[in-house]
Design a protein around this motif. Structure first.
Motif, PDB file in Angstrom:
ATOM      1  N   PHE B 121       0.866  -1.296  -0.155  1.00  0.00           N
ATOM      2  CA  PHE B 121      -0.054  -0.160   0.222  1.00  0.00           C
ATOM      3  C   PHE B 121       0.852   1.125   0.184  1.00  0.00           C
ATOM      4  CE2 PHE B 121      -3.231  -2.504   2.352  1.00  0.00           C
ATOM      5  CZ  PHE B 121      -4.168  -2.617   1.284  1.00  0.00           C
ATOM      6  N   GLN B 139      -6.465   1.401   4.741  1.00  0.00           N
ATOM      7  CA  GLN B 139      -5.347   0.708   4.173  1.00  0.00           C
ATOM      8  C   GLN B 139      -4.707   0.162   5.631  1.00  0.00           C
ATOM      9  OE1 GLN B 139      -3.416   2.808   1.330  1.00  0.00           O
ATOM     10  NE2 GLN B 139      -4.219   1.828  -0.435  1.00  0.00           N
ATOM     11  N   ASP B 169      -7.242  -2.096  -5.232  1.00  0.00           N
ATOM     12  CA  ASP B 169      -6.063  -2.417  -4.533  1.00  0.00           C
ATOM     13  C   ASP B 169      -6.408  -3.104  -3.057  1.00  0.00           C
ATOM     14  OD1 ASP B 169      -4.527  -1.734  -6.736  1.00  0.00           O
ATOM     15  OD2 ASP B 169      -3.844   0.484  -5.784  1.00  0.00           O
ATOM     16  N   PHE B 170      -7.423  -2.370  -2.860  1.00  0.00           N
ATOM     17  CA  PHE B 170      -7.750  -2.979  -1.387  1.00  0.00           C
ATOM     18  C   PHE B 170      -8.171  -4.337  -1.351  1.00  0.00           C
ATOM     19  CE2 PHE B 170     -10.777  -3.607   2.113  1.00  0.00           C
ATOM     20  CZ  PHE B 170      -9.898  -3.112   3.130  1.00  0.00           C
ATOM     21  N   THR B 173      -5.693  -6.931  -2.286  1.00  0.00           N
ATOM     22  CA  THR B 173      -4.761  -7.282  -1.262  1.00  0.00           C
ATOM     23  C   THR B 173      -5.452  -8.220  -0.370  1.00  0.00           C
ATOM     24  OG1 THR B 173      -3.532  -4.993  -1.551  1.00  0.00           O
ATOM     25  CG2 THR B 173      -3.381  -6.171   0.482  1.00  0.00           C
TER      26      THR B 173
END
Lengths: 257, 299
Positions: B121, B139, B169-170, B173
């Motif tokens: 992140f 994040q 992205d969150f 991940t």
């Protein structure tokens, strides 16, 4: 000591540094000024002038002008210390839980594997430590100020007032913590605490109830007269603090966070 | 029977007269990603707050990994990682300090994992939480929730307010980097596209009750819409009251039927009457949610 408790205490200590500085600083100044200002009191009321005052003021003033020990006790234990401890208990304690709720950090902390009792105990212990350290610093400053202004006092006798003041502070803080657990914003908690403490102070002004007044007991009136610590009253105050803390924990356990 | 990570039976939460959760039965299996969707005020966040110990249920039974949540100690809570929109990391703590603070609470804290996700992140370890952007704070909360390697991760609207890239992205991940095959995830979200993409099963919660629980594919296969325009002014008697027709809405001269099961029989019966148009449409999760939430009504 279990790790979560240690971590919470460290966090509370970090958040309480300003409280400690504020308490120690103000009480040190107030205590330290008592010795040097004794001479000023005599200067304000020169020979004969005191006779012009009303009787209710003339008596205590004459006694204090004639006895530094009495002056110091009255101004420290019976005035400055318990009043400032009352104010500081509100300042130190009102935001302990309500502040976390209003800043939304309570959701972060209490979703972690740590019991609410542990968190509350850590908060109480650290805030009480700050209160007691402030009281001790101010008392030490009062003694040092007395010696520095050539008014030596019997240290041991003077320190006899501390147990009542410190145990009274424990009660005050537990009451404020209960207010903090009952509200969701620090200002509301402070308002609630002020209300409860005002109600508690009624006993101080009703003569038959004075013996039951927390504030009267904190001022150590009897100790000043007898030279003996009222251990019974001290134990009752500590028990009251523990009782209120127990109630606070019970309320906090089911609190919506 | 699969072991359950979460099980609620008859869960009730009242706020005075208001009923936020109404006898909710929820089961999340070990190892699955479960999406909890519903309109605002449906009871998603209240349910999650009960599961993570921030709120007490008014009635009902809550179990995590078979153990009752009521009266449970920190050991059971250590099995749950939580990222919620209603929580804030202490703003004065640096990212690294927040990690150090929470390490003390978890015997299974994985500092390497925490640093790896923080690196993914690009979270600055020396920056204070209060100085981070909203996206970075979320994040950070995720890093702190994942580092103890909890068997159960609960995410309450975790991507609310994030831009599409941060959202992607969150989730990548969460599901790619950090959540192992044995970990369960309960995720509530308003973003149904996002939910459809990542979850194994979806529960639709409406007015505090579980209206439906299915896999995403089951929602698509068992729930359909049928658009029909009859040649007659009125539809034949009883044809819109067949079993399986869950909703009927007027759409111009025609009708839009929401069908939950019995699709073939309904289509066959409609095909037997004169129509100008008859078509079978797939339903999205959003359509299903709207249906259960009362967004489409009987004409």
């Amino acid at each position: 000591m279990p790790s979560p408790l240690r971590a919470v205490i460290r966090k509370e200590l970090r958040e309480s540094v300003w409280k400690l500085w504020l308490g120690v600083g103000l009480l040190t100044v107030l205590g330290g000024m008592l010795g040097p200002t004794y001479g000023l009191l005599g200067g304000i009321f020169p020979q004969g002038a005191i006779e012009l005052l009303p009787a209710w003021l003339r008596g205590p003033l004459s006694a204090m002008l004639g006895d530094y020990r009495l002056y110091l006790w009255y101004n420290w234990y019976s005035k400055n210390l318990y009043q400032m401890l009352t104010v500081f208990s509100i300042v130190f304690g009102a935001g302990l839980v309500a502040g976390e709720i209003s800043h939304r950090t309570s959701g972060f902390l209490h979703s972690k594997p740590v019991s609410r009792s542990v968190v509350l105990a850590a908060k109480y212990a650290v805030a009480l430590g700050a209160l007691w350290l402030s009281a001790l610093a101010g008392t030490a400053a009062a003694l040092i100020g007395s010696y520095a202004s050539d008014h030596p006092v019997a240290v041991r006798s003077f320190l006899l007032g501390l147990p009542a003041a410190l145990s009274g502070a424990a009660v005050l803080l537990s009451v404020v913590l209960l207010a903090s657990v009952s509200a969701r914003e620090p200002m509301k908690a402070a308002g609630l605490a002020v209300l409860w403490l005002v109600i508690m102070s009624v006993a101080s002004v009703v003569r038959p109830l004075r013996g039951f007044s927390l504030f009267v007991r904190m001022s150590g009136e009897r100790t000043a007269l007898t030279g003996q610590v009222e251990w019974g009253a001290v134990l009752v105050m500590l028990a009251a603090a523990a009782l209120v803390l127990g109630v606070t924990m019970r309320v906090f356990r089911t609190k919506e966070l | 029977m699969d072991q359950l990570a979460i099980e609620t039976r008859g869960l009730v939460k009242r706020y005075g007269e208001a009923l936020a959760v109404d006898h909710l039965d929820l089961q999340v299996r070990c190892g699955e990603v479960f999406g909890l969707v519903g309109p605002n005020g449906a009871g998603k966040t209240t349910t999650i707050r009960i599961l993570v110990g921030l709120s007490e249920p008014s009635a009902g039974d809550v179990r995590l990994f078979g153990q009752p949540l009521a009266g449970s100690g920190p050991a059971l809570r250590a099995k749950v990682g939580y990222v919620g929109e209603e929580q804030a990391v202490y703003p004065y703590m640096r990212v690294s300090e927040a990690m150090d603070f929470l390490r003390a609470f978890y015997p299974r804290w994985d500092q390497d994992l925490a640093l790896r996700i923080a690196d993914v992140f690009r979270l600055p370890l020396r920056q204070r939480a209060g100085e981070l952007s909203k996206g970075m704070r979320v994040q950070l909360a995720l890093v702190l929730a994942l580092a103890p390697r909890p068997p159960l991760l609960i995410l309450d609207e975790p991507t609310a307010g994030l831009d599409p890239i941060a959202r992607r992205d969150f989730l990548s991940t969460v599901l790619g980097e950090a959540v192992g095959p044995d970990q369960s995830v309960l995720m509530s979200s308003h973003n149904l596209t996002e939910v459809e993409r990542v979850v194994d099963r979806v529960g639709i919660i409406v007015h505090g009750r579980m209206a439906a629980v299915r896999t995403v594919d089951e929602f698509g296969s068992s729930q359909k819409r049928i658009r029909v325009v009859f040649q007659a002014d009125q539809p034949p008697a009883g044809i819109l009251d067949q079993p399986g027709i869950a909703g009927v809405a007027r759409e111009g001269r025609g009708y839009l039927l929401t069908v939950d099961g019995n699709v073939e029989d309904i289509m066959a019966s409609l095909a037997r009457v004169p129509t100008f148009a008859l078509e079978l449409l797939d339903m999205s999760l959003e359509d299903s949610l709207l249906h259960y939430a009362g967004g489409d009504r009987r004409a």
